[in-house]
Design an enzyme around this catalytic site. Structure first.
Site, PDB file in Angstrom:
ATOM      1  N   GLN A  52      36.958  58.731  42.026  1.00 24.79           N
ATOM      2  CA  GLN A  52      36.663  59.379  40.402  1.00 24.79           C
ATOM      3  C   GLN A  52      36.730  61.040  40.629  1.00 24.79           C
ATOM      4  O   GLN A  52      36.731  61.866  39.546  1.00 24.79           O
ATOM      5  CB  GLN A  52      34.502  59.887  40.202  1.00 24.79           C
ATOM      6  CG  GLN A  52      34.935  57.906  39.360  1.00 24.79           C
ATOM      7  CD  GLN A  52      33.285  58.341  39.682  1.00 24.79           C
ATOM      8  OE1 GLN A  52      32.524  57.962  39.959  1.00 24.79           O
ATOM      9  NE2 GLN A  52      33.375  58.271  37.706  1.00 24.79           N
ATOM     10  N   CYS A  98      30.265  56.543  32.224  1.00 22.03           N
ATOM     11  CA  CYS A  98      30.667  56.564  33.353  1.00 22.03           C
ATOM     12  C   CYS A  98      31.208  58.646  32.698  1.00 22.03           C
ATOM     13  O   CYS A  98      31.659  58.711  32.445  1.00 22.03           O
ATOM     14  CB  CYS A  98      32.066  55.779  33.668  1.00 22.03           C
ATOM     15  SG  CYS A  98      33.007  55.948  34.702  1.00 22.03           S
ATOM     16  N   HIS A 144      34.499  50.912  40.909  1.00 24.10           N
ATOM     17  CA  HIS A 144      35.858  52.136  41.201  1.00 24.10           C
ATOM     18  C   HIS A 144      36.989  52.470  42.240  1.00 24.10           C
ATOM     19  O   HIS A 144      37.644  52.126  42.484  1.00 24.10           O
ATOM     20  CB  HIS A 144      35.474  53.699  40.772  1.00 24.10           C
ATOM     21  CG  HIS A 144      34.815  54.049  39.683  1.00 24.10           C
ATOM     22  ND1 HIS A 144      35.555  54.188  38.729  1.00 24.10           N
ATOM     23  CD2 HIS A 144      33.294  53.930  38.853  1.00 24.10           C
ATOM     24  CE1 HIS A 144      35.072  54.381  37.801  1.00 24.10           C
ATOM     25  NE2 HIS A 144      33.187  54.839  37.987  1.00 24.10           N
TER      26      HIS A 144
END
Length: 179
Positions: A52, A98, A144
């Protein structure tokens, strides 16, 4: 420490399988972990995976306040090269948001309890069990690392909504459960 740019849905780093961290004691890994914790807390979020922040390595951070965990606070934690497994078959539906999909929430099924293993930043094994929201956060962030977003796990996109409209989705979900 530095705040890192968060990748948003559509960026290829979020769809790639992350590589294992070779040496969790490496100063660069420690710096990334510290920056990820700062970024997560600033966002504000309860979890963040390295992909991320545009780093395709298997590392997650989390911090679950007592009011979100249903009990004890989970202090800021770094899990390097984590592995998870379900404890039992019980699944729970719950809302997830998210940092890479800002402004939206969706209803996602997750295992109610999990066991996890990882390495800490000192290179020592770390293991434990988590349940409820704590387990949900770990599963979300672990996804993820394999290029999976929470929307991929949603069985019904009718339960995806903007944050401001999530109460309507919650009502529809309650009605569906009562049927």
């Amino acid at each position: 420490m530095a705040l890192l740019k968060i990748a948003r849905m559509g960026h290829p780093v979020l769809r790639a399988r992350a590589e294992p961290v070779r040496d969790p004691t490496d100063p660069e890994v420690r710096r990334l972990a510290a920056d990820m914790l700062d970024t997560m807390l600033d966002a504000p979020g309860v979890g963040l995976a390295a992909p991320q922040v545009h780093r395709s390595v298997r590392m997650i951070t989390l911090h679950v306040p007592a009011d979100r965990s249903g009990g004890d606070t989970v202090s800021p934690t770094v899990l390097v090269n984590p592995e998870i497994e379900a404890v039992g078959d019980e699944m729970e539906l719950g809302f997830e948001g998210c940092l890479s999909i800002p402004g939206l929430r969706g209803v996602v099924p997750r295992h109610a309890r999990i066991r996890y293993r990882a390495i800490d930043l000192e290179g020592r094994p770390l293991e434990g069990e988590a349940q409820g929201f704590h387990a949900r956060v770990i599963q979300h962030e672990f996804d993820h690392l394999d290029g999976i977003l929470y929307i991929d796990r949603m069985p019904d996109l009718r339960f995806l909504a903007f944050n401001e409209e999530a109460s309507h989705v919650a009502e529809a979900l309650r009605a569906l459960k009562e049927e």
